[in-house]
Write a protein that holds these residues in place. Structure first.
Motif, PDB file in Angstrom:
ATOM      1  N   PRO A 243      72.793  -3.987  -5.202  1.00  0.00           N
ATOM      2  CA  PRO A 243      72.931  -2.659  -4.617  1.00  0.00           C
ATOM      3  C   PRO A 243      71.862  -1.721  -5.173  1.00  0.00           C
ATOM      4  O   PRO A 243      71.609  -1.702  -6.379  1.00  0.00           O
ATOM      5  N   LEU A 244      71.247  -0.958  -4.280  1.00  0.00           N
ATOM      6  CA  LEU A 244      70.221   0.003  -4.673  1.00  0.00           C
ATOM      7  C   LEU A 244      70.799   1.413  -4.550  1.00  0.00           C
ATOM      8  O   LEU A 244      71.296   1.798  -3.494  1.00  0.00           O
ATOM      9  N   VAL A 245      70.734   2.165  -5.639  1.00  0.00           N
ATOM     10  CA  VAL A 245      71.366   3.484  -5.716  1.00  0.00           C
ATOM     11  C   VAL A 245      70.288   4.553  -5.872  1.00  0.00           C
ATOM     12  O   VAL A 245      69.327   4.373  -6.626  1.00  0.00           O
ATOM     13  N   GLY A 246      70.448   5.664  -5.151  1.00  0.00           N
ATOM     14  CA  GLY A 246      69.517   6.786  -5.268  1.00  0.00           C
ATOM     15  C   GLY A 246      70.240   8.083  -4.980  1.00  0.00           C
ATOM     16  O   GLY A 246      71.445   8.101  -4.699  1.00  0.00           O
ATOM     17  N   HIS A 247      69.497   9.186  -5.037  1.00  0.00           N
ATOM     18  CA  HIS A 247      70.071  10.503  -4.776  1.00  0.00           C
ATOM     19  C   HIS A 247      69.163  11.215  -3.782  1.00  0.00           C
ATOM     20  O   HIS A 247      67.989  11.430  -4.058  1.00  0.00           O
ATOM     21  N   ASN A 248      69.732  11.559  -2.601  1.00  0.00           N
ATOM     22  CA  ASN A 248      68.895  12.114  -1.528  1.00  0.00           C
ATOM     23  C   ASN A 248      67.697  11.194  -1.301  1.00  0.00           C
ATOM     24  O   ASN A 248      66.531  11.610  -1.402  1.00  0.00           O
ATOM     25  N   MET A 249      67.964   9.945  -0.974  1.00  0.00           N
ATOM     26  CA  MET A 249      66.949   8.906  -1.116  1.00  0.00           C
ATOM     27  C   MET A 249      66.195   8.560   0.169  1.00  0.00           C
ATOM     28  O   MET A 249      65.503   7.530   0.238  1.00  0.00           O
ATOM     29  N   PHE A 250      66.274   9.393   1.197  1.00  0.00           N
ATOM     30  CA  PHE A 250      65.569   9.115   2.446  1.00  0.00           C
ATOM     31  C   PHE A 250      64.060   8.961   2.212  1.00  0.00           C
ATOM     32  O   PHE A 250      63.436   7.985   2.636  1.00  0.00           O
ATOM     33  N   MET A 251      63.461   9.940   1.518  1.00  0.00           N
ATOM     34  CA  MET A 251      62.022   9.868   1.256  1.00  0.00           C
ATOM     35  C   MET A 251      61.686   8.720   0.300  1.00  0.00           C
ATOM     36  O   MET A 251      60.637   8.078   0.430  1.00  0.00           O
ATOM     37  N   ASP A 252      62.573   8.444  -0.650  1.00  0.00           N
ATOM     38  CA  ASP A 252      62.356   7.305  -1.554  1.00  0.00           C
ATOM     39  C   ASP A 252      62.234   6.004  -0.762  1.00  0.00           C
ATOM     40  O   ASP A 252      61.346   5.181  -1.016  1.00  0.00           O
ATOM     41  N   LEU A 253      63.123   5.822   0.204  1.00  0.00           N
ATOM     42  CA  LEU A 253      63.112   4.593   0.990  1.00  0.00           C
ATOM     43  C   LEU A 253      61.872   4.498   1.863  1.00  0.00           C
ATOM     44  O   LEU A 253      61.314   3.415   2.064  1.00  0.00           O
ATOM     45  N   MET A 254      61.420   5.639   2.377  1.00  0.00           N
ATOM     46  CA  MET A 254      60.204   5.627   3.190  1.00  0.00           C
ATOM     47  C   MET A 254      58.990   5.246   2.348  1.00  0.00           C
ATOM     48  O   MET A 254      58.131   4.469   2.782  1.00  0.00           O
TER      49      MET A 254
END
Length: 514
Positions: A243-254
């Motif tokens: 599992p990959l966890v982030g915070h407000n991660m839309f830009m991170d994924l892009m």
């Protein structure tokens, strides 16, 4: 733990072992910019659909690069959750407009490349058209000094004689070898530790044999391995399927997609499919904490650090078992002693910690039965199921992006329509400034003298309707699609004309028959 280019390759096997036994991995990124100002109307808007926002963000991601990438690897050790390794990797963009810059990727930043860039580099290596570029005066001085030393020495040296180049830093060890081998066909090089290079005079025939040897530290596959840099770790993350966890991660994924996998596709739906194939389980703590705020009377706070502080200090679960202790691994203890917000490694640690504490609260609230004192992460995933693959969407037409299904529109307060009278040439920017003093609205032009306003708060809608009731130039009312939409009005006009002609035709036909 800070990791730069010099120590990254050495730590990669250890990182792989940690990731493979992890419960989940938390990630955070810092960029050189978020929204490109060179593109008009590129900032997020409440009018944006996910596809529209993706187009805006794609333009920004292609212009900006990563400053830091932080990883926090969480695994279960006895009765606590152990942050085994945090990585804060300063990085640079490897593929430059004018060719591959070997000096640049050997700086403190860890290089990276996506599949397309790797393919180009591989083709150049196989064709022998790769080159070394040094951009700074200091780098050029190091290379010039090395070349001068070897050129003077080789003129009088005999075959099989050797010399040692000393006092090279880790950045220059590989580059000096590449330069010497490219410039002189009768030398061979080998690294000696982190700061020395052995240079040997050889015949061209012996040189060819050495180049084909599996022991060559500069062979092309090793160059590729070094050039891939952080992409090697990205590929480990993908294969580990954690599992990959982030915070407000839309830009991170892009950025993950664009920098380490492939250039971002034009299609928003293709981007979603690709990310879901790479990371089947994604959890955004911003989405999770929104739910916690509603279910657990959680104070409304905005930043990740504030959320972490509230979860640590508040007794939100007085009856249930305490949350498992989160222990920092050796080398990361400074995060327990000092706050370091916006440092990618620290924010990744906060992100994973917030997830565990939030999930524990939700687990304790979800059942009347006693919760075991040491829940496994699979128990937490059960109560997090509704949030899995839902990534927070800031100011837009949906509350979250669903990477494993359809995006569901969110309910905003009703839109307002502003009809302008006696104020010619008014722009969207001027309308925005007019209402900015009272509240925040996003503005979009509907027609020459009409604008639509969208707000995220009902109180702002009520305030504007009240204050502009008698305005001399701006008539504000609730937007009704059937009444105000230009397309609907056009359809009604056409329908009216068709109906009128039908009545006339019927009347004329009836008169003729009489």
């Amino acid at each position: 733990m800070e990791v730069g280019a010099e120590g990254f390759a050495r730590r990669l096997p250890r990182l792989r072992r940690r990731i493979l036994r992890a419960a989940f991995v938390a990630l955070d990124m810092e960029f050189t910019g978020l929204h490109s100002t060179s593109v008009q109307n590129n900032e997020p808007s409440l009018f944006d659909s996910p596809a529209e926002r993706y187009v805006k963000a794609r333009q920004s991601v292609q212009r900006f690069t990563l400053v830091q990438l932080g990883l926090a690897i969480f695994s279960k050790e006895n009765s606590s959750k152990d942050v085994e390794f945090t990585l804060s990797a300063s990085s640079i963009q490897f593929l430059s407009h004018y060719g591959f810059d070997y000096n640049k990727f050997l700086k403190d930043g860890i290089p990276y490349m996506n599949e397309v860039q790797e393919k180009i580099l591989r083709q150049r290596l196989l064709a022998g058209t790769w080159k070394v570029c040094s951009t700074s005066n200091a780098d050029r001085d190091v290379l010039k000094k090395a070349i001068d030393e070897v050129t003077s020495w080789i003129a009088v040296a005999k075959e099989e004689d050797t010399m040692i180049l000393q006092d090279l830093n880790g950045d220059h060890v590989l580059e000096v070898q590449l330069v010497l081998r490219q410039a002189l066909e009768n030398v061979w090089t080998e690294p000696l530790g982190d700061k020395k290079v052995m240079v040997k005079k050889v015949s061209p025939e012996h040189r060819q044999l050495l180049e084909n040897s599996s022991y060559d530290h500069c062979q092309k596959e090793l160059i590729l391995l070094s050039a891939r840099g952080f992409t090697n770790l990205f590929q480990i993350l993908v294969k580990a399927n954690k599992p990959l966890v982030g915070h407000n991660m839309f830009m991170d994924l892009m950025h993950l997609h664009d920098k380490f996998y492939r250039p971002l596709p034009e299609s928003y739906e293709e981007f979603k499919r690709n990310i879901h194939n790479l990371f089947p389980v994604i959890i955004d703590t911003k989405t999770v904490t929104k739910s916690v705020q509603k279910k657990c009377l959680f104070p409304r706070v905005s930043s990740l650090l504030e959320v972490y502080a509230v979860l640590c200090s508040s007794n939100l679960n007085p009856k249930g078992p305490p949350c498992p202790v989160i222990a920092l691994a050796s080398g990361c203890s400074r995060y327990a002693e000092k706050k370091s917000p916006h440092e990618a490694g620290y924010d990744a640690f906060l992100c994973g910690s917030v997830l565990l504490m939030s999930a524990h609260l939700l687990l304790c609230r979800s059942t009347d039965d006693a919760v075991e004192a040491d829940p496994s992460f699979s128990h937490y995933l059960t109560v997090l199921a509704e949030h899995v693959n839902k990534v927070n969407f800031i100011r837009g037409g949906v509350s979250s992006i669903n990477f494993s299904g359809e995006d569901v529109p969110c309910r905003h307060p009703p839109a307002l329509i502003v009809h302008v009278q006696g104020w010619p040439g008014l722009t969207e920017r001027q309308i925005y400034q007019e209402f900015k003093a009272r509240c925040r609205f996003d503005v979009r032009r509907l027609s020459k003298n009409q604008f639509i306003l969208l707000s995220s708060q009902y109180k702002h809608v009520r305030l504007v309707l009240r204050d502009y009731r008698h305005h001399p130039h701006l008539q504000v009312s609730v937007y009704r699609h059937w009444r105000h939409s230009p397309s609907v009005n056009c359809l009604l006009q056409i329908s009216g004309i068709v109906a009128l002609w039908s009545v006339l035709a019927f009347a004329l036909g009836g008169t003729s028959s009489c």
